[in-house]
Write an enzyme that holds these catalytic residues in place. Structure first.
Site, PDB file in Angstrom:
ATOM      1  N   HIS A  80       0.829  -1.208   0.000  1.00  0.00           N
ATOM      2  CA  HIS A  80       0.000   0.000   0.000  1.00  0.00           C
ATOM      3  C   HIS A  80       0.861   1.254   0.000  1.00  0.00           C
ATOM      4  O   HIS A  80       2.098   1.199   0.015  1.00  0.00           O
ATOM      5  CB  HIS A  80      -0.972  -0.007   1.186  1.00  0.00           C
ATOM      6  CG  HIS A  80      -0.333  -0.055   2.537  1.00  0.00           C
ATOM      7  ND1 HIS A  80       0.046   1.074   3.232  1.00  0.00           N
ATOM      8  CD2 HIS A  80      -0.016  -1.106   3.346  1.00  0.00           C
ATOM      9  CE1 HIS A  80       0.551   0.733   4.405  1.00  0.00           C
ATOM     10  NE2 HIS A  80       0.539  -0.583   4.502  1.00  0.00           N
ATOM     11  N   CYS A  83       2.736  -2.851   6.601  1.00  0.00           N
ATOM     12  CA  CYS A  83       3.145  -3.929   5.713  1.00  0.00           C
ATOM     13  C   CYS A  83       4.200  -3.400   4.753  1.00  0.00           C
ATOM     14  O   CYS A  83       5.173  -2.804   5.177  1.00  0.00           O
ATOM     15  CB  CYS A  83       1.931  -4.485   4.991  1.00  0.00           C
ATOM     16  SG  CYS A  83       0.825  -5.448   6.070  1.00  0.00           S
TER      17      CYS A  83
END
Length: 224
Positions: free
Chosen positions: A161, A177
């Site tokens: 992302h 992440c």
């Protein structure tokens, strides 16, 4: 006549220099941005810190054998590769968080979202003091795009992302992440398809031919 050792040294230097010449950096073009992208990116409150050169988006030679269209995540060296035809890849610099280090293997992109909301994990809520839900927007930690990775038909909870902390591209941080700059994740999102294969290399198994750590220390482009 030059000695054999001298000739060998010159040949090695030539190989390294030719490797350097195969890195073609890419500038961000706003032509790929949608009107909503332009609107929200114009409202961000974070500082748009320039990405260090070793982690700028680039077209590079690529030595692995994944099929074109596949993604390879090398968290050790803070790179994400989108494999292209002809032995090339688009290389993006990334930030790696603890969630990113907790999963490795082969997955598929199971879902793709523009300007996603953020649902923090219980540990993030406890540690960071954030709410249970953060709406989409220019300062949302999920950024402008999210790719959700699935394995065996199930969500791995591993995401690729955007970020509202571009200053950490090329570094490891405590949470999150795999993060790209908002501009880079828009570029990646526009190039991949749902169902694409994603290979996440195990920690300590990174095999990027370009050593980003040496480059940051002034060592230039070096083959590992």
């Amino acid at each position: 006549m030059a000695s054999f050792a001298t000739k060998l040294g010159l040949l090695a230097a030539g190989v390294l220099l030719s490797g350097c010449m195969q890195t073609t950096y890419q500038e961000t073009s706003q032509t790929v941005f949608k009107p909503r992208d332009k609107e929200l990116l114009a409202k961000v409150s974070y500082v748009k810190t320039p990405v260090a050169e070793p982690f700028r988006r680039a077209i590079v030679d690529y030595h692995r054998k994944e099929a074109p269209g596949s993604i390879v995540v090398d968290s050790d060296n803070h790179y994400l590769y989108l494999v292209q035809d002809g032995g090339k890849a688009i290389r993006y610099g990334i930030t790696v968080g603890e969630e990113a280090m907790a999963w490795s293997g082969i997955a598929k992109i199971g879902a793709m979202t523009e300007w996603p909301p953020w649902h923090p994990t219980p540990s993030e809520i406890s540690r960071l003091g954030v709410p249970k839900f953060v709406a989409p927007g220019p300062d949302n930690p999920m950024g402008s795009r999210a790719l959700y990775l699935y394995s065996g038909g199930k969500d791995t909870l591993f995401r690729i992302h955007g970020t509202n902390q571009p200053e950490y591209i090329g570094a490891s941080i405590s949470s999150g992440c795999i993060r790209l700059t908002n501009e880079d994740v828009i570029d990646l999102y526009n190039r991949v398809k749902q169902g694409a294969i994603v290979v996440v290399l195990e920690p300590k198994h990174g095999d990027s031919p370009y050593n980003s750590k040496m480059a940051l220390q002034g060592g230039g482009s070096a083959m590992q």
